[in-house]
Design an enzyme around this catalytic site. Structure first.
Site, short mmCIF file in Angstrom:
data_model
loop_
_atom_site.label_atom_id
_atom_site.label_comp_id
_atom_site.label_asym_id
_atom_site.label_seq_id
_atom_site.Cartn_x
_atom_site.Cartn_y
_atom_site.Cartn_z
CD1 TRP A 130 7.79 6.54 -3.94
CD2 TRP A 130 7.40 5.12 -5.75
NE1 TRP A 130 7.39 5.10 -3.61
CE2 TRP A 130 7.10 4.34 -4.64
CE3 TRP A 130 7.36 4.60 -7.09
CZ2 TRP A 130 6.70 3.03 -4.86
CZ3 TRP A 130 6.68 3.44 -7.16
CH2 TRP A 130 6.72 2.59 -6.19
CG ASP A 211 3.38 7.01 -10.59
OD1 ASP A 211 2.28 6.44 -10.58
OD2 ASP A 211 4.33 6.75 -10.02
CE LYS A 246 0.02 4.36 -0.90
NZ LYS A 246 1.25 4.74 -1.89
#
Ligand SMILES: Cc1ncc(COP(=O)(O)O)c(C=O)c1O
Length: 396
Positions: A130, A211, A246
């Protein structure tokens, strides 16, 4: 003082969004921004969230400071969601959790915490990872290096190279792993690969930082936490950063969690005191609203089931979009193999086309994606897949 500054480059994804918004093409397609969208291109508020917000509005009785840990109920429910209530680390009272401003806040807290554990720690991230990971950890003064991960040629995992690199990393360092729905590649470790990585982690003694920004978006809430749960049950020290952006659709509420696991309850207490100090030095206390929503949902059997059902709808749509694009490309006669897209998971995959082809898609067909050809799968729909596939076919 400010005149000594030079401008930072604009965020490429936000720049893309601006161009997309200004584009008048009637069939324009946005595959840039990494948020869930429904068939009409809208990012909805979940019904369970609306109900939890109403409950909060009716019952909230104070706005007094919440303290650096945030809500204790939220922290417990999030730990159980991530690690599983029966996890050995939870039963041994080794898990400590704070609520954070989003997954990004959790990562920043983790970064400052690592710096206090060992100022010389190197953080190892997957190549690629990311885009924000590197900047976030470097901002905390941590050196960031990469381990091999995604093979752009074969569109698969460089697992042997990844393992070889991890077996060179020592106990002073931290290795960042994506729990599921790897951003940007969509390429996840399978369970056997997780087992091997966990074994290596225990052997080498480095600290895993996992993560988890997309729990429930890959295969399911429990399936996506396989690596997190087994790692927590196996190693002495671990850090987990999770996000509710999300999977609860709470993007702008900024809610996530950072959990640490020490080798025993006493070691976890000491580490937690440092974690709380880190929190106080950055933002003092986390926002409360998002945490209240999540704890209301996870704390009620009825709302939790509603959430799981709504999450399944989002997950099925994303997986369905993957299959729909690949089938459409085949149907219109594209001979290049895009089957890897259906094997990958989560919000993203690399289309695997050149930056020139990406630019051509944008300028000639108003199809927007970042230069690396990472596509946001939620931007595909029954209304645009035909146009999208034909546009891709034209630039191939
Ligand atoms: C891999 C990864 N980690 C963390 C985050 C941060 O999430 P949040 O929006 O909750 O800060 C994201 C968001 O896109 C992500 O993709």
């Amino acid at each position: 003082m400010f005149n000594k500054l030079t401008a930072m480059p604009a965020d490429p994804i936000l720049g893309l969004l601006t161009k997309y918004r200004e584009d008048n093409h009637t069939q324009k397609v946005d595959l840039g921004v990494g948020v869930y969208k429904d068939e009409s291109g809208h990012t909805p508020i979940l019904t369970c969230v609306k109900k939890a917000e109403k409950y909060r509005l009716d019952t909230e009785s104070t706005k007094v400071y919440i303290g650096p840990t945030g809500s204790a109920d939220f922290n417990r429910l999030m730990s159980e969601l991530a690690f599983g209530a029966e996890n050995r680390a939870i039963l041994a009272n080794r898990v400590r959790t704070v609520s954070t401003p989003g997954g990004t806040g959790a990562l920043r807290v983790a970064a400052d915490f690592i710096k206090r554990c060992n100022p010389n720690s190197v953080l190892w991230v997957s190549d690629p990872t990311w885009a924000n990971h590197t900047g976030l950890f470097e901002a905390a003064g941590i050196t960031v290096k990469t381990y091999p991960y995604y093979d752009y040629d074969t569109k698969s995992l460089k697992f042997a190279e990844m393992k070889a690199a991890l077996s060179e990393i020592g106990s002073d360092d931290v290795v960042l792993l994506h729990a599921c729905c790897h951003n940007p590649s969509g390429m996840d470790l399978n369970q056997q690969q997780w087992d091997e990585v966990i074994e290596l982690t225990a052997e080498q003694g480095f600290t895993p930082l996992i993560d988890m920004a997309y729990q429930g978006f890959g295969e399911g809430v429990d399936e996506d936490a396989y690596g997190v749960r087994k790692m927590a049950a196996t190693v002495n020290n671990m850090i987990l950063c999770s996000s509710c952006s999300k999977n609860f659709g709470l993007y702008r509420e900024r809610i996530g969690a950072c959990s640490i696991i020490g080798k025993d309850a006493a070691a976890s207490d000491v580490a937690f005191s440092v974690l709380l100090y880190v929190v106080r030095c950055i933002y003092s206390m986390p926002p409360a609203h998002g945490a209240a929503i999540v704890e209301t949902i996870l704390g009620s059997n009825e709302l939790k089931q509603e959430w799981l059902d709504e999450l399944t709808v989002m997950r099925d749509r994303i997986n369905g979009n993957r299959a729909m694009l690949v089938n459409k490309l085949k149907e219109i006669g594209v001979t290049s193999n895009f089957d890897f897209i259906t094997e990958q998971k989560g919000m993203f995959s690399f289309l695997g086309i050149t930056p020139e082809q990406v630019a051509q898609l944008q300028s000639e067909y108003s199809v927007y994606m970042v230069d690396s050809s990472r596509i946001s799968i939620a931007g595909i729909g029954t209304g645009n897949v035909d146009y999208l596939a034909k546009s891709i076919a034209k630039v191939l």
